[in-house]
Write a protein that holds these residues in place. Structure first.
Motif, PDB file in Angstrom:
ATOM      1  N   ARG A   5      27.713 -63.529  56.467  1.00 51.37           N
ATOM      2  CA  ARG A   5      28.020 -63.860  55.079  1.00 51.37           C
ATOM      3  C   ARG A   5      27.497 -62.768  54.147  1.00 51.37           C
ATOM      4  NH1 ARG A   5      25.387 -69.761  55.307  1.00 51.37           N
ATOM      5  NH2 ARG A   5      23.736 -68.385  56.115  1.00 51.37           N
ATOM      6  N   LEU A   6      26.355 -62.199  54.489  1.00 50.81           N
ATOM      7  CA  LEU A   6      25.806 -61.126  53.669  1.00 50.81           C
ATOM      8  C   LEU A   6      26.592 -59.837  53.877  1.00 50.81           C
ATOM      9  CD1 LEU A   6      21.962 -61.735  54.007  1.00 50.81           C
ATOM     10  CD2 LEU A   6      23.613 -62.743  52.419  1.00 50.81           C
ATOM     11  N   ARG A   7      26.998 -59.569  55.098  1.00 53.60           N
ATOM     12  CA  ARG A   7      27.791 -58.373  55.357  1.00 53.60           C
ATOM     13  C   ARG A   7      29.157 -58.479  54.658  1.00 53.60           C
ATOM     14  NH1 ARG A   7      25.486 -54.802  57.939  1.00 53.60           N
ATOM     15  NH2 ARG A   7      27.429 -53.589  57.941  1.00 53.60           N
ATOM     16  N   ALA A   8      29.670 -59.697  54.551  1.00 53.28           N
ATOM     17  CA  ALA A   8      30.940 -59.884  53.842  1.00 53.28           C
ATOM     18  C   ALA A   8      30.801 -59.499  52.375  1.00 53.28           C
ATOM     19  CB  ALA A   8      31.408 -61.335  53.980  1.00 53.28           C
ATOM     20  N   GLU A   9      29.629 -59.745  51.794  1.00 57.95           N
ATOM     21  CA  GLU A   9      29.390 -59.345  50.400  1.00 57.95           C
ATOM     22  C   GLU A   9      29.477 -57.831  50.250  1.00 57.95           C
ATOM     23  OE1 GLU A   9      28.990 -61.250  47.741  1.00 57.95           O
ATOM     24  OE2 GLU A   9      29.239 -63.041  48.966  1.00 57.95           O
ATOM     25  N   ILE A  10      28.963 -57.119  51.239  1.00 56.73           N
ATOM     26  CA  ILE A  10      28.999 -55.658  51.194  1.00 56.73           C
ATOM     27  C   ILE A  10      30.439 -55.156  51.261  1.00 56.73           C
ATOM     28  CG2 ILE A  10      28.203 -53.554  52.320  1.00 56.73           C
ATOM     29  CD1 ILE A  10      26.037 -55.462  51.013  1.00 56.73           C
ATOM     30  N   HIS A  37      20.311 -66.454  48.723  1.00 58.43           N
ATOM     31  CA  HIS A  37      20.231 -65.141  49.365  1.00 58.43           C
ATOM     32  C   HIS A  37      20.366 -64.096  48.258  1.00 58.43           C
ATOM     33  CE1 HIS A  37      20.491 -66.584  53.568  1.00 58.43           C
ATOM     34  NE2 HIS A  37      21.189 -67.554  53.025  1.00 58.43           N
ATOM     35  N   ASP A  38      19.267 -63.427  47.944  1.00 63.28           N
ATOM     36  CA  ASP A  38      19.256 -62.435  46.871  1.00 63.28           C
ATOM     37  C   ASP A  38      19.511 -61.056  47.463  1.00 63.28           C
ATOM     38  OD1 ASP A  38      18.581 -64.243  44.750  1.00 63.28           O
ATOM     39  OD2 ASP A  38      16.547 -64.297  45.540  1.00 63.28           O
ATOM     40  N   LEU A  39      20.682 -60.505  47.183  1.00 58.89           N
ATOM     41  CA  LEU A  39      21.046 -59.170  47.645  1.00 58.89           C
ATOM     42  C   LEU A  39      20.879 -58.180  46.494  1.00 58.89           C
ATOM     43  CD1 LEU A  39      24.308 -59.490  49.791  1.00 58.89           C
ATOM     44  CD2 LEU A  39      22.069 -58.715  50.547  1.00 58.89           C
ATOM     45  N   ARG A  40      20.225 -57.057  46.787  1.00 57.66           N
ATOM     46  CA  ARG A  40      20.025 -56.017  45.789  1.00 57.66           C
ATOM     47  C   ARG A  40      20.411 -54.673  46.384  1.00 57.66           C
ATOM     48  NH1 ARG A  40      19.933 -60.089  43.566  1.00 57.66           N
ATOM     49  NH2 ARG A  40      18.323 -60.997  42.230  1.00 57.66           N
ATOM     50  N   GLY A  41      20.945 -53.788  45.560  1.00 58.76           N
ATOM     51  CA  GLY A  41      21.356 -52.511  46.109  1.00 58.76           C
ATOM     52  C   GLY A  41      21.760 -51.508  45.055  1.00 58.76           C
ATOM     53  N   VAL A  42      22.345 -50.413  45.542  1.00 56.05           N
ATOM     54  CA  VAL A  42      22.774 -49.300  44.691  1.00 56.05           C
ATOM     55  C   VAL A  42      24.213 -48.950  45.034  1.00 56.05           C
ATOM     56  CG1 VAL A  42      22.472 -46.828  44.263  1.00 56.05           C
ATOM     57  CG2 VAL A  42      20.471 -48.338  44.336  1.00 56.05           C
ATOM     58  N   HIS A  43      25.043 -48.837  44.005  1.00 52.00           N
ATOM     59  CA  HIS A  43      26.424 -48.408  44.217  1.00 52.00           C
ATOM     60  C   HIS A  43      26.659 -47.052  43.565  1.00 52.00           C
ATOM     61  CE1 HIS A  43      26.817 -50.612  40.309  1.00 52.00           C
ATOM     62  NE2 HIS A  43      27.690 -49.649  40.035  1.00 52.00           N
ATOM     63  N   LEU A  44      27.714 -46.388  44.013  1.00 50.83           N
ATOM     64  CA  LEU A  44      28.082 -45.070  43.496  1.00 50.83           C
ATOM     65  C   LEU A  44      29.452 -45.160  42.831  1.00 50.83           C
ATOM     66  CD1 LEU A  44      26.936 -42.939  46.522  1.00 50.83           C
ATOM     67  CD2 LEU A  44      26.209 -42.531  44.168  1.00 50.83           C
ATOM     68  N   ILE A  60      26.363 -54.383  38.446  1.00 56.13           N
ATOM     69  CA  ILE A  60      27.285 -55.432  38.883  1.00 56.13           C
ATOM     70  C   ILE A  60      26.455 -56.622  39.329  1.00 56.13           C
ATOM     71  CG2 ILE A  60      28.965 -56.085  40.646  1.00 56.13           C
ATOM     72  CD1 ILE A  60      30.027 -53.256  40.528  1.00 56.13           C
ATOM     73  N   SER A  61      26.750 -57.784  38.782  1.00 58.05           N
ATOM     74  CA  SER A  61      25.992 -58.989  39.083  1.00 58.05           C
ATOM     75  C   SER A  61      26.945 -60.158  39.278  1.00 58.05           C
ATOM     76  CB  SER A  61      25.021 -59.301  37.932  1.00 58.05           C
ATOM     77  OG  SER A  61      24.299 -60.480  38.166  1.00 58.05           O
ATOM     78  N   LEU A  62      26.728 -60.898  40.354  1.00 56.51           N
ATOM     79  CA  LEU A  62      27.549 -62.084  40.572  1.00 56.51           C
ATOM     80  C   LEU A  62      26.766 -63.114  41.381  1.00 56.51           C
ATOM     81  CD1 LEU A  62      28.774 -62.216  43.750  1.00 56.51           C
ATOM     82  CD2 LEU A  62      30.007 -60.225  42.933  1.00 56.51           C
ATOM     83  N   GLU A  63      27.107 -64.352  41.147  1.00 56.47           N
ATOM     84  CA  GLU A  63      26.527 -65.465  41.895  1.00 56.47           C
ATOM     85  C   GLU A  63      27.660 -66.358  42.348  1.00 56.47           C
ATOM     86  OE1 GLU A  63      23.310 -67.589  39.998  1.00 56.47           O
ATOM     87  OE2 GLU A  63      22.837 -65.872  38.724  1.00 56.47           O
ATOM     88  N   ASP A  67      30.618 -69.498  52.289  1.00 61.71           N
ATOM     89  CA  ASP A  67      30.439 -70.225  53.551  1.00 61.71           C
ATOM     90  C   ASP A  67      29.129 -71.014  53.566  1.00 61.71           C
ATOM     91  OD1 ASP A  67      32.828 -69.159  54.434  1.00 61.71           O
ATOM     92  OD2 ASP A  67      31.865 -67.458  55.422  1.00 61.71           O
ATOM     93  N   GLY A  68      28.842 -71.682  52.455  1.00 63.94           N
ATOM     94  CA  GLY A  68      27.662 -72.535  52.372  1.00 63.94           C
ATOM     95  C   GLY A  68      26.395 -71.831  51.936  1.00 63.94           C
ATOM     96  N   ALA A  69      26.415 -70.517  51.784  1.00 68.56           N
ATOM     97  CA  ALA A  69      25.224 -69.770  51.365  1.00 68.56           C
ATOM     98  C   ALA A  69      25.350 -69.392  49.895  1.00 68.56           C
ATOM     99  CB  ALA A  69      25.049 -68.516  52.211  1.00 68.56           C
ATOM    100  N   GLU A  70      24.339 -69.722  49.101  1.00 65.12           N
ATOM    101  CA  GLU A  70      24.305 -69.296  47.707  1.00 65.12           C
ATOM    102  C   GLU A  70      23.849 -67.845  47.658  1.00 65.12           C
ATOM    103  OE1 GLU A  70      22.347 -71.849  44.918  1.00 65.12           O
ATOM    104  OE2 GLU A  70      22.866 -73.655  46.041  1.00 65.12           O
ATOM    105  N   VAL A  71      24.712 -66.973  47.139  1.00 72.42           N
ATOM    106  CA  VAL A  71      24.442 -65.540  47.122  1.00 72.42           C
ATOM    107  C   VAL A  71      24.305 -65.063  45.683  1.00 72.42           C
ATOM    108  CG1 VAL A  71      25.272 -63.251  47.784  1.00 72.42           C
ATOM    109  CG2 VAL A  71      25.727 -65.222  49.268  1.00 72.42           C
ATOM    110  N   ASP A  72      23.219 -64.339  45.429  1.00 70.87           N
ATOM    111  CA  ASP A  72      22.981 -63.711  44.128  1.00 70.87           C
ATOM    112  C   ASP A  72      22.946 -62.205  44.374  1.00 70.87           C
ATOM    113  OD1 ASP A  72      22.121 -62.770  41.711  1.00 70.87           O
ATOM    114  OD2 ASP A  72      20.179 -63.756  41.735  1.00 70.87           O
ATOM    115  N   LEU A  73      24.005 -61.506  43.979  1.00 63.61           N
ATOM    116  CA  LEU A  73      24.145 -60.081  44.248  1.00 63.61           C
ATOM    117  C   LEU A  73      23.992 -59.289  42.954  1.00 63.61           C
ATOM    118  CD1 LEU A  73      25.081 -57.603  46.006  1.00 63.61           C
ATOM    119  CD2 LEU A  73      27.410 -58.195  45.317  1.00 63.61           C
ATOM    120  N   VAL A  74      23.109 -58.282  42.985  1.00 69.91           N
ATOM    121  CA  VAL A  74      22.959 -57.360  41.863  1.00 69.91           C
ATOM    122  C   VAL A  74      22.857 -55.943  42.422  1.00 69.91           C
ATOM    123  CG1 VAL A  74      21.589 -56.641  39.874  1.00 69.91           C
ATOM    124  CG2 VAL A  74      21.741 -59.073  40.461  1.00 69.91           C
TER     125      VAL A  74
END
Length: 255
Positions: A5-10, A37-44, A60-63, A67-74
């Motif tokens: 589920r986290l790899r799908a976010e990527i 699931h707090d995902l943090r990263g760097v985009h180009l 970029i920020s989204l919540e 698939d049942g996992a609450e994802v907070d991506l920034v």
């Protein structure tokens, strides 16, 4: 981290990523069964989104639920992230050096090497200010709860360990192995077992107020005694600049 589920976010991210790591309760060492699931990263951003009339998003920020996992991506654009590194920002250092890696690149490894020069005594301002905000939040609750209290101790202990050792370690259990606060394990157990909204008794509030003041003083003393540089050097700034230029330039342009 291999959670699909986290790899799908990527894979769904609109821009190439330099790295993506897990932050939040999973990194801090006290996730509950229902923790986000707090995902943090760097985009180009591509060059046309930097030099054209239409510019891309620096952050970029989204919540959402995947698939049942609450994802907070920034994610931050690489230039913004590097500027934050140069401002003694402990939060982005924790993202960069998180051992919970979902996506990495050769550029990520190089950035981690260069950013050692951004681990400075000046980070005390980040951790002292963050801790003060957490304390006001916790003290203002009626009655106060377990979860914000754990975040307060996590910030203080991470800052103390960083200033004493030069290591970026956002895990509360790991940091407490160095500091040895006897009540931390019980607080973690309460949250992990589903009592994160549990309340702190009135008498304990005074105890934790005293501990906050004691650990804050320990944080400031650790900064005074630290052998870390006061701020990133000009050499570190130049190395970050050079890395960013190389990341921006397509191979054909660099040839």
């Amino acid at each position: 981290m291999t959670d699909p589920r986290l790899r799908a976010e990527i894979h769904a991210h609109p821009y190439p990523l330099l790295f993506a790591t897990v932050s939040g309760a999973h990194l801090y060492g006290f996730p509950s069964a229902d923790s986000d699931h707090d995902l943090r990263g760097v985009h180009l951003l591509p060059l046309e989104h930097l030099v054209g009339l239409s510019t891309g998003e620096e952050t970029i920020s989204l919540e959402h639920v995947r698939d049942g996992a609450e994802v907070d991506l920034v994610t931050h654009e690489a230039r913004k992230f590097m500027r934050l590194l140069l401002r003694n920002n402990g939060y982005v250092l924790e993202q960069l050096y998180s051992p919970l890696i979902v996506h990495t690149t050769a550029g990520h490894d190089e950035l981690k090497h260069i950013a050692r020069g951004c681990i400075t005594r000046g980070c005390v301002r980040h951790y002292a200010g963050f801790a003060a905000g957490q304390w006001r939040l916790w003290e203002g609750e009626q009655p106060p709860r377990v979860k914000p209290l754990l975040y307060l101790y996590r910030v203080l202990l991470t800052g103390i360990v960083l200033l004493r050792t030069g290591r970026v370690n956002a895990s509360l259990p790991s940091c407490n192995y160095d500091i040895g606060l006897p009540y931390i394990d019980d607080l973690i157990a309460r949250k992990v077992n589903g009592d994160e909204q549990g309340l702190i008794a009135g008498a304990d509030v005074e105890f934790h107020r005293a501990e906050y003041l004691r650990l804050r003083a320990m944080l400031m003393e650790s900064a005074e005694r630290s052998t870390l540089p006061d701020a990133p050097s000009d050499e570190t700034r130049r190395a970050l600049h050079d890395l960013l230029v190389r990341l921006r330039m397509p191979p054909s342009a660099a040839a």
